[in-house]
Design a protein around this motif. Structure first.
Motif, PDB file in Angstrom:
ATOM      1  N   SER A  11      -8.862   8.650  -1.804  1.00 49.41           N
ATOM      2  CA  SER A  11      -9.541   7.132  -1.251  1.00 49.41           C
ATOM      3  C   SER A  11      -9.315   6.951  -0.257  1.00 49.41           C
ATOM      4  CB  SER A  11      -8.303   5.815  -1.930  1.00 49.41           C
ATOM      5  OG  SER A  11      -7.412   6.271  -1.338  1.00 49.41           O
ATOM      6  N   PRO A  76     -13.577   3.409  -5.933  1.00 48.75           N
ATOM      7  CA  PRO A  76     -12.066   2.566  -6.263  1.00 48.75           C
ATOM      8  C   PRO A  76     -11.273   2.444  -5.009  1.00 48.75           C
ATOM      9  CG  PRO A  76     -11.585   5.117  -6.747  1.00 48.75           C
ATOM     10  CD  PRO A  76     -13.012   5.468  -5.938  1.00 48.75           C
ATOM     11  N   ARG A  77     -11.004   1.330  -4.947  1.00 48.19           N
ATOM     12  CA  ARG A  77      -9.971   0.971  -4.106  1.00 48.19           C
ATOM     13  C   ARG A  77      -9.104   1.764  -3.964  1.00 48.19           C
ATOM     14  NH1 ARG A  77      -9.611  -4.763  -7.175  1.00 48.19           N
ATOM     15  NH2 ARG A  77     -10.736  -5.842  -6.800  1.00 48.19           N
ATOM     16  N   PRO A  78      -8.268   2.259  -2.407  1.00 48.38           N
ATOM     17  CA  PRO A  78      -7.785   2.921  -1.402  1.00 48.38           C
ATOM     18  C   PRO A  78      -6.275   2.508  -2.117  1.00 48.38           C
ATOM     19  CG  PRO A  78      -8.624   2.027   0.155  1.00 48.38           C
ATOM     20  CD  PRO A  78      -9.254   1.215  -1.036  1.00 48.38           C
ATOM     21  N   SER A  79      -5.380   3.763  -2.826  1.00 45.24           N
ATOM     22  CA  SER A  79      -4.354   3.877  -2.876  1.00 45.24           C
ATOM     23  C   SER A  79      -3.581   4.120  -2.163  1.00 45.24           C
ATOM     24  CB  SER A  79      -4.220   4.767  -4.156  1.00 45.24           C
ATOM     25  OG  SER A  79      -4.071   6.027  -3.501  1.00 45.24           O
ATOM     26  N   PRO A  80      -2.041   3.018  -2.710  1.00 39.72           N
ATOM     27  CA  PRO A  80      -0.921   3.801  -1.124  1.00 39.72           C
ATOM     28  C   PRO A  80      -1.059   4.843  -0.992  1.00 39.72           C
ATOM     29  CG  PRO A  80      -0.368   2.439  -3.562  1.00 39.72           C
ATOM     30  CD  PRO A  80      -1.803   2.608  -3.679  1.00 39.72           C
ATOM     31  N   ASP A  81      -0.784   6.272  -1.962  1.00 40.13           N
ATOM     32  CA  ASP A  81      -0.691   7.560  -1.551  1.00 40.13           C
ATOM     33  C   ASP A  81      -1.673   7.937  -0.942  1.00 40.13           C
ATOM     34  OD1 ASP A  81      -1.660   7.489  -3.752  1.00 40.13           O
ATOM     35  OD2 ASP A  81      -0.006   8.845  -4.753  1.00 40.13           O
ATOM     36  N   ILE A  84      -6.703   9.185  -5.409  1.00 40.79           N
ATOM     37  CA  ILE A  84      -6.519   9.214  -7.119  1.00 40.79           C
ATOM     38  C   ILE A  84      -6.660  11.079  -8.029  1.00 40.79           C
ATOM     39  CG2 ILE A  84      -7.659   7.993  -8.437  1.00 40.79           C
ATOM     40  CD1 ILE A  84      -8.362   5.937  -6.359  1.00 40.79           C
TER      41      ILE A  84
END
Length: 114
Positions: A11, A76-81, A84
């Protein structure tokens, strides 16, 4: 080719000037994952019109590059880690320009008889 292992979408934004060495370093150092696994790692640029897929196969890396001449990928929006996990249908949706939350996909049929 189709993925034999997991599919990971990296992401956020990736510099598309990076090649195999630079992308594998992102996988190893930023994501703390093994670039030599059977997994596919997908990267996208800021404009969302270019992506690269990196994966290891037996004795070398493959690097696929796709550029859209019109439109953008539904990223998609960036994920914290920073990663995805995608299913194989989601990979096909992404490469076809569809959203990962595609509600129009066909559901698998079970228990059919002739």
């Amino acid at each position: 080719m189709t993925p034999s292992g997991k599919v990971f979408l990296v992401s956020g934004v990736t510099d598309m000037r990076k090649s195999i060495d630079g992308l594998s370093l992102i996988v190893a150092e930023q994501l703390e994952m093994d670039p030599f696994s059977e997994a596919w790692f997908i990267f996208c640029n800021r404009g969302r019109d270019k992506l690269k897929i990196l994966f290891w196969d037996t004795n070398g890396f493959w690097l696929y590059y796709r550029r859209l001449e019109k439109g953008t990928f539904k990223w998609p929006r960036p994920s914290p880690d920073g990663v995805i996990t995608l299913s194989k249908p989601q990979l096909h949706w992404l490469l076809s320009g569809l959203s990962l939350e595609n509600s129009h996909g066909h559901h698998p049929l079970k228990g059919l008889e002739v």
